[in-house]
Enzyme design. Structure first.
Site, PDB file in Angstrom:
ATOM      1  N   ASP A  12       0.813  -1.227   0.000  1.00 51.36           N
ATOM      2  CA  ASP A  12       0.000   0.000   0.000  1.00 51.36           C
ATOM      3  C   ASP A  12       0.842   1.270   0.000  1.00 51.36           C
ATOM      4  O   ASP A  12       0.454   2.277   0.589  1.00 51.36           O
ATOM      5  CB  ASP A  12      -0.956   0.030   1.216  1.00 51.36           C
ATOM      6  CG  ASP A  12      -1.812  -1.205   1.291  1.00 51.36           C
ATOM      7  OD1 ASP A  12      -2.281  -1.651   0.230  1.00 51.36           O
ATOM      8  OD2 ASP A  12      -1.989  -1.736   2.397  1.00 51.36           O
ATOM      9  N   LYS A  15       1.840   2.387  -4.959  1.00 50.47           N
ATOM     10  CA  LYS A  15       2.494   1.901  -6.187  1.00 50.47           C
ATOM     11  C   LYS A  15       1.624   2.126  -7.418  1.00 50.47           C
ATOM     12  O   LYS A  15       2.127   2.457  -8.481  1.00 50.47           O
ATOM     13  CB  LYS A  15       2.803   0.396  -6.072  1.00 50.47           C
ATOM     14  CG  LYS A  15       3.846   0.077  -5.033  1.00 50.47           C
ATOM     15  CD  LYS A  15       4.142  -1.408  -4.989  1.00 50.47           C
ATOM     16  CE  LYS A  15       2.980  -2.252  -4.509  1.00 50.47           C
ATOM     17  NZ  LYS A  15       2.566  -2.020  -3.119  1.00 50.47           N
ATOM     18  N   GLY A  39      -4.452  -4.481  -4.261  1.00 50.96           N
ATOM     19  CA  GLY A  39      -5.457  -3.515  -4.704  1.00 50.96           C
ATOM     20  C   GLY A  39      -4.744  -2.236  -5.053  1.00 50.96           C
ATOM     21  O   GLY A  39      -4.182  -1.585  -4.178  1.00 50.96           O
ATOM     22  N   HIS A  40      -4.708  -1.922  -6.332  1.00 56.95           N
ATOM     23  CA  HIS A  40      -4.058  -0.677  -6.753  1.00 56.95           C
ATOM     24  C   HIS A  40      -5.128   0.353  -7.094  1.00 56.95           C
ATOM     25  O   HIS A  40      -5.950   0.131  -7.964  1.00 56.95           O
ATOM     26  CB  HIS A  40      -3.174  -0.922  -7.987  1.00 56.95           C
ATOM     27  CG  HIS A  40      -1.918  -1.647  -7.653  1.00 56.95           C
ATOM     28  ND1 HIS A  40      -1.082  -2.185  -8.595  1.00 56.95           N
ATOM     29  CD2 HIS A  40      -1.346  -1.908  -6.468  1.00 56.95           C
ATOM     30  CE1 HIS A  40      -0.066  -2.758  -7.996  1.00 56.95           C
ATOM     31  NE2 HIS A  40      -0.203  -2.612  -6.708  1.00 56.95           N
ATOM     32  N   GLN A 223       2.095  -5.834  -3.309  1.00 55.04           N
ATOM     33  CA  GLN A 223       2.469  -5.912  -1.885  1.00 55.04           C
ATOM     34  C   GLN A 223       3.787  -5.152  -1.653  1.00 55.04           C
ATOM     35  O   GLN A 223       4.105  -4.257  -2.413  1.00 55.04           O
ATOM     36  CB  GLN A 223       2.547  -7.364  -1.403  1.00 55.04           C
ATOM     37  CG  GLN A 223       1.176  -8.027  -1.264  1.00 55.04           C
ATOM     38  CD  GLN A 223       0.661  -8.653  -2.546  1.00 55.04           C
ATOM     39  OE1 GLN A 223       1.419  -9.234  -3.297  1.00 55.04           O
ATOM     40  NE2 GLN A 223      -0.618  -8.541  -2.798  1.00 55.04           N
TER      41      GLN A 223
HETATM   42  P1  IMP Z   1      -2.477 -12.778   1.910  1.00 54.22           P
HETATM   43  O1  IMP Z   1      -1.568 -12.240   0.861  1.00 54.22           O
HETATM   44  O2  IMP Z   1      -3.937 -12.538   1.620  1.00 54.22           O
HETATM   45  O3  IMP Z   1      -2.164 -14.191   2.251  1.00 54.22           O
HETATM   46  O4  IMP Z   1      -2.197 -11.932   3.242  1.00 54.22           O
HETATM   47  C1  IMP Z   1      -0.967 -12.037   3.953  1.00 54.22           C
HETATM   48  C2  IMP Z   1      -0.578 -10.692   4.546  1.00 54.22           C
HETATM   49  O5  IMP Z   1      -0.245  -9.787   3.493  1.00 54.22           O
HETATM   50  C3  IMP Z   1      -1.687 -10.007   5.348  1.00 54.22           C
HETATM   51  O6  IMP Z   1      -1.083  -9.277   6.405  1.00 54.22           O
HETATM   52  C4  IMP Z   1      -2.293  -9.039   4.355  1.00 54.22           C
HETATM   53  O7  IMP Z   1      -2.934  -7.954   4.978  1.00 54.22           O
HETATM   54  C5  IMP Z   1      -1.049  -8.619   3.595  1.00 54.22           C
HETATM   55  N1  IMP Z   1      -1.332  -8.168   2.229  1.00 54.22           N
HETATM   56  C6  IMP Z   1      -1.625  -8.924   1.155  1.00 54.22           C
HETATM   57  N2  IMP Z   1      -1.812  -8.151   0.072  1.00 54.22           N
HETATM   58  C7  IMP Z   1      -1.626  -6.885   0.461  1.00 54.22           C
HETATM   59  C8  IMP Z   1      -1.642  -5.620  -0.218  1.00 54.22           C
HETATM   60  O8  IMP Z   1      -1.864  -5.514  -1.420  1.00 54.22           O
HETATM   61  N3  IMP Z   1      -1.374  -4.538   0.550  1.00 54.22           N
HETATM   62  C9  IMP Z   1      -1.086  -4.630   1.864  1.00 54.22           C
HETATM   63  N4  IMP Z   1      -1.048  -5.768   2.531  1.00 54.22           N
HETATM   64  C10 IMP Z   1      -1.314  -6.890   1.839  1.00 54.22           C
END
Ligand code: IMP
Length: 422
Positions: A12, A15, A39-40, A223
């Protein structure tokens, strides 16, 4: 020029907007890792676009967007995203969007298992997005995953899916969850496969052919560095290599073809989900949430907020080989009287200037801060370096220096115009 863009913090970082700005000079934009957990958010004029899988290059004309082999694809989510873009009059066709035939498919049992494992973990939960990302990458590593080329061939889909559903239903029912209906899953995924088939290609060959024609490629990271499966705060991470190396393995473009790495970071720090965040701070969290900022684009969860952590961003610069920095959300600090920046961690009697690998140790670290006087003036209307308050310029220079990389962009708001090239 081939550029990798990565998040230098916990995701977040803004990007989406920087990718959109850099896409102007790119021919091809490639997503290389993650799935629809990302989520962009991109604002163009009065329109807001939230993209989860489709690279944000889709919002510009004459750009080819590629979902690489390193991504895990929820085909129903992807089909819905393409339909949603159509409603916003953004056209997605095989001429501007292609999907790797070897990307892995996220299936309903992955989402179900993701949710069940979080329940089982109780207070040790990761706080995942529940999009099935971990179980999908788990199946990939265990060599029992389905890939896009399985999805688009009905007989292969039927055979592999029936086997996988049998095994996963045994696990799900043992956990007290409902079993899945093969018939329904097959019908839904077969339909999504049909819809996506025209977009499917051998993207490795496509990218190499494009490089022979000197195409400029932009690799769109998802991420952030500290959510990387190897380099992040394990186990509080996502399940892919979000860092720069992932761009090569997740696309088939070799390391020597990469010219530059751009790191994106906020002027402060945020994180969604569980896990250590050394500079987390209630004062800055309340301030940013009060401004209506820092709510997750995928799940809507309030993000945890803290001061800028230069120990973390320096580590990110090292692991990713960041050449240029884009600092976003500077305007979020416009009203702060005294801004703090973490320059080291104190852990018992030890002082660290790097991020310890152990998440437990990191959680126990206390930040050592230096203070900066806030500029206390709006920056959102600034359009050049000179138009920024002197104290804001000093702050930006200091955090870039502490990070060990060159300041390239300062962003003072969500729109394309609110971008200052330094
Ligand atoms: P997962 O990717 O859904 O398995 O989540 C694993 C961890 O990564 C969690 O703490 C999520 O909140 C974090 N996470 C996954 N995708 C994003 C993103 O796009 N932005 C911020 N945190 C993310």
């Amino acid at each position: 020029m081939n550029t990798i863009l990565v998040g230098a913090q916990w995701g977040d970082e803004g990007k989406g907007k920087i990718i959109d700005v850099l896409t102007e000079k790119a021919d091809i934009v490639v997503r290389y890792a993650g799935g629809n957990n990302a989520g962009h958010t991109v604002f163009i004029g009065k329109n807001k676009y939230v993209l989860h899988l489709v690279p944000s290059g889709i919002l510009r004309k004459n750009k080819l967007c590629v979902i690489g082999n390193g991504v895990v694809v929820d085909p129903i989510g992807l089909a819905e995203e393409i339909e949603g873009l159509k409603k916003l009059r953004v056209k997605t066709s095989p001429a501007n969007f292609v999907l790797s035939e070897t990307a892995h498919v996220v299936l309903p049992y992955h989402r179900e298992l993701d949710a069940q494992r979080e329940v089982l973990k109780g207070k040790h939960k990761i706080g995942t997005t529940k999009r099935g990302i971990g179980p999908a990458y788990g199946d990939k590593a265990a060599r029992v995953g389905l890939r896009v080329n399985d999805l688009i061939e009905p007989s292969r889909l039927e055979e592999k899916l029936s086997m996988r559903i049998r095994e996963n239903n045994a696990v799900l029912t043992s956990l007290g969850a409902k079993p899945l209906s093969f018939k329904k899953v097959f019908a839904d995924y077969n339909a999504a496969g049909k819809f996506l088939k025209p977009f499917v290609q051998n993207t490795v060959v496509l990218l190499h052919e494009a490089m022979l024609k000197n195409a400029n490629i932009l690799f769109e990271g998802a991420q952030g560095t500290f959510l990387d499966i190897d380099h992040g705060t394990y186990p509080f991470v996502t399940s892919s290599n979000t860092t720069a190396g992932g761009a090569c393995t997740g696309s088939g473009v070799p390391p020597h073809r990469i010219d530059r790495v751009v790191g994106v970071m906020k002027a402060y720090t945020t994180r969604v989900g569980e896990g250590p965040l050394p500079t987390e701070n209630a004062e800055i969290s309340d301030l940013l949430h009060g401004m209506g900022r820092e709510f997750g684009a995928t799940t809507g969860r309030p993000r945890r907020c803290g001061w800028f952590d230069s120990v973390a961003t320096r580590h990110a610069a090292m692991v990713n080989g960041i050449d240029d920095l884009a600092v976003t959300n500077l305007d979020g600090l416009d009203t702060v009287e005294t801004i703090r920046v973490c320059v080291a961690y104190q852990h018992g009697n030890a002082r660290y200037d790097f991020v310890p690998n152990d998440a437990q140790a990191l959680a126990e670290c206390r930040p050592v801060y230096v203070e900066f006087e806030g500029w206390r003036a709006p920056t959102d209307k600034a359009r050049s370096w000179k138009q920024l308050p002197a104290k804001a310029r000093a702050y930006l220079k200091a955090i870039a220096e502490l990070t060990n990389a060159k300041l390239f962009i300062a962003s003072v708001g969500p729109s394309r115009e609110q971008t200052i090239f330094v």
